[in-house]
Design a protein around this motif. Structure first.
Motif, mmCIF file in Angstrom:
data_model
loop_
_atom_site.group_PDB
_atom_site.id
_atom_site.type_symbol
_atom_site.label_atom_id
_atom_site.label_comp_id
_atom_site.label_asym_id
_atom_site.label_seq_id
_atom_site.Cartn_x
_atom_site.Cartn_y
_atom_site.Cartn_z
ATOM 1 N N LEU A 146 0.684 -1.217 -0.125
ATOM 2 C CA LEU A 146 -0.124 0.039 -0.157
ATOM 3 C C LEU A 146 0.743 1.437 0.202
ATOM 4 N N VAL A 147 1.785 1.280 0.910
ATOM 5 C CA VAL A 147 2.710 2.453 0.802
ATOM 6 C C VAL A 147 3.602 2.514 -0.449
ATOM 7 N N GLU A 148 3.863 1.547 -1.332
ATOM 8 C CA GLU A 148 4.501 1.731 -2.512
ATOM 9 C C GLU A 148 3.618 2.165 -3.364
ATOM 10 N N ARG A 149 2.499 1.854 -3.214
ATOM 11 C CA ARG A 149 1.380 2.312 -4.446
ATOM 12 C C ARG A 149 1.164 3.592 -4.072
ATOM 13 N N MET A 150 1.318 4.303 -2.589
ATOM 14 C CA MET A 150 1.000 5.495 -2.423
ATOM 15 C C MET A 150 2.249 6.382 -3.076
ATOM 16 N N ARG A 151 3.299 5.882 -2.922
ATOM 17 C CA ARG A 151 4.487 6.426 -3.399
ATOM 18 C C ARG A 151 4.759 6.729 -4.852
ATOM 19 N N THR A 152 4.158 5.846 -5.709
ATOM 20 C CA THR A 152 4.277 5.681 -7.088
ATOM 21 C C THR A 152 2.883 6.497 -7.795
ATOM 22 N N ASP B 67 -3.363 24.373 -7.597
ATOM 23 C CA ASP B 67 -4.307 25.046 -6.920
ATOM 24 C C ASP B 67 -5.393 24.325 -6.430
ATOM 25 N N ALA B 68 -6.510 24.944 -5.926
ATOM 26 C CA ALA B 68 -7.286 23.909 -5.352
ATOM 27 C C ALA B 68 -8.126 23.249 -6.372
ATOM 28 N N GLU B 69 -8.419 23.675 -7.546
ATOM 29 C CA GLU B 69 -8.960 22.947 -8.652
ATOM 30 C C GLU B 69 -8.260 21.871 -8.779
ATOM 31 N N ALA B 70 -6.868 21.931 -9.049
ATOM 32 C CA ALA B 70 -6.102 20.644 -9.286
ATOM 33 C C ALA B 70 -6.402 19.578 -8.010
ATOM 34 N N VAL B 71 -6.560 20.065 -6.783
ATOM 35 C CA VAL B 71 -6.874 19.046 -5.733
ATOM 36 C C VAL B 71 -8.211 18.376 -5.933
ATOM 37 N N GLU B 72 -9.064 19.298 -6.294
ATOM 38 C CA GLU B 72 -10.318 18.690 -6.394
ATOM 39 C C GLU B 72 -10.511 17.878 -7.856
ATOM 40 N N ARG B 73 -9.572 17.963 -8.820
ATOM 41 C CA ARG B 73 -9.396 17.172 -9.761
ATOM 42 C C ARG B 73 -8.906 15.848 -9.414
ATOM 43 N N TYR B 74 -8.202 15.692 -8.521
ATOM 44 C CA TYR B 74 -7.199 14.740 -8.094
ATOM 45 C C TYR B 74 -7.892 13.606 -7.135
ATOM 46 N N LEU B 75 -8.687 14.260 -6.277
ATOM 47 C CA LEU B 75 -9.698 13.665 -5.289
ATOM 48 C C LEU B 75 -10.297 12.431 -6.072
ATOM 49 N N PRO B 76 -11.298 12.831 -6.883
ATOM 50 C CA PRO B 76 -12.006 11.748 -7.944
ATOM 51 C C PRO B 76 -11.336 10.803 -8.969
ATOM 52 N N HIS B 77 -10.118 11.484 -9.336
ATOM 53 C CA HIS B 77 -9.264 10.599 -10.278
ATOM 54 C C HIS B 77 -9.261 9.097 -10.100
ATOM 55 N N PRO B 78 -9.418 8.390 -11.124
ATOM 56 C CA PRO B 78 -9.558 7.039 -11.169
ATOM 57 C C PRO B 78 -8.286 6.253 -10.206
ATOM 58 N N ALA B 79 -7.253 6.832 -10.576
ATOM 59 C CA ALA B 79 -6.182 5.988 -9.965
ATOM 60 C C ALA B 79 -6.182 6.377 -8.526
ATOM 61 N N GLN C 293 -8.721 6.867 -6.622
ATOM 62 C CA GLN C 293 -9.912 6.259 -6.231
ATOM 63 C C GLN C 293 -9.787 4.963 -5.851
ATOM 64 N N ALA C 294 -9.263 4.052 -6.778
ATOM 65 C CA ALA C 294 -8.563 2.879 -6.755
ATOM 66 C C ALA C 294 -7.670 2.724 -5.517
ATOM 67 N N LEU C 295 -6.647 3.407 -5.164
ATOM 68 C CA LEU C 295 -5.679 3.398 -4.092
ATOM 69 C C LEU C 295 -6.702 3.797 -2.790
ATOM 70 N N VAL C 296 -7.424 4.691 -2.810
ATOM 71 C CA VAL C 296 -8.413 4.766 -1.550
ATOM 72 C C VAL C 296 -9.177 3.723 -1.177
ATOM 73 N N LYS C 297 -9.522 2.814 -2.134
ATOM 74 C CA LYS C 297 -10.662 1.841 -1.940
ATOM 75 C C LYS C 297 -9.773 0.677 -1.108
ATOM 76 N N ASP C 298 -8.396 0.519 -1.705
ATOM 77 C CA ASP C 298 -7.711 -0.512 -0.866
ATOM 78 C C ASP C 298 -7.134 0.032 0.332
ATOM 79 N N LEU C 299 -6.652 1.264 0.713
ATOM 80 C CA LEU C 299 -6.275 2.059 1.878
ATOM 81 C C LEU C 299 -7.257 1.769 2.749
ATOM 82 N N LYS C 300 -8.491 2.237 2.597
ATOM 83 C CA LYS C 300 -9.462 2.394 3.775
ATOM 84 C C LYS C 300 -9.822 0.989 4.553
ATOM 85 N N GLN C 301 -9.283 -0.215 3.762
ATOM 86 C CA GLN C 301 -9.273 -1.538 4.495
ATOM 87 C C GLN C 301 -8.331 -1.461 5.509
#
Length: 97
Positions: free
Chosen positions: A24-30, A64-76, A78-86
């Motif tokens: 998980l940490v390696e996935r975060m790093r990459t 900027d804040a817009e970029a963060v807002e684009r990042y949060l729902p980005h598929p890559a 979201q796929a990581l978040v799904k696994d991290l939250k476990q």
């Protein structure tokens, strides 16, 4: 510039799983290899064993804040978040730098 800071720690009810945690940490790093508008990205491991400390820190920068807002729902992301939250809980702070 917008800073996006996230602290992670293993969920109290989840048994320690070193191999899963390392993956998980390696996935975060990459993750920046999959999201080209991340400007700066560092994932650090806590080095001191104190009860107040969290296990990992993500320190990232976006245009900027817009970029963060684009990042949060980005598929890559979201796929990581799904696994991290476990395995992890987290707390985040976003601010203009």
């Amino acid at each position: 510039m917008m800073r996006h800071i996230v602290m992670f720690r293993r969920l109290p009810a989840v048994p320690v799983q070193p191999d899963l945690e390392a993956e998980l940490v390696e996935r975060m790093r990459t993750l920046p290899t999959q999201i080209d508008f991340i400007r700066d990205w560092h994932v650090q491991t806590n080095e001191l064993e104190r009860s107040i400390c969290w296990d990992y820190l993500l320190d990232s920068t976006f245009d900027d804040a817009e970029a963060v807002e684009r990042y949060l729902p980005h598929p890559a992301h979201q796929a990581l978040v799904k696994d991290l939250k476990q395995y992890f809980e987290w707390a985040a702070v976003d601010y203009t730098a």
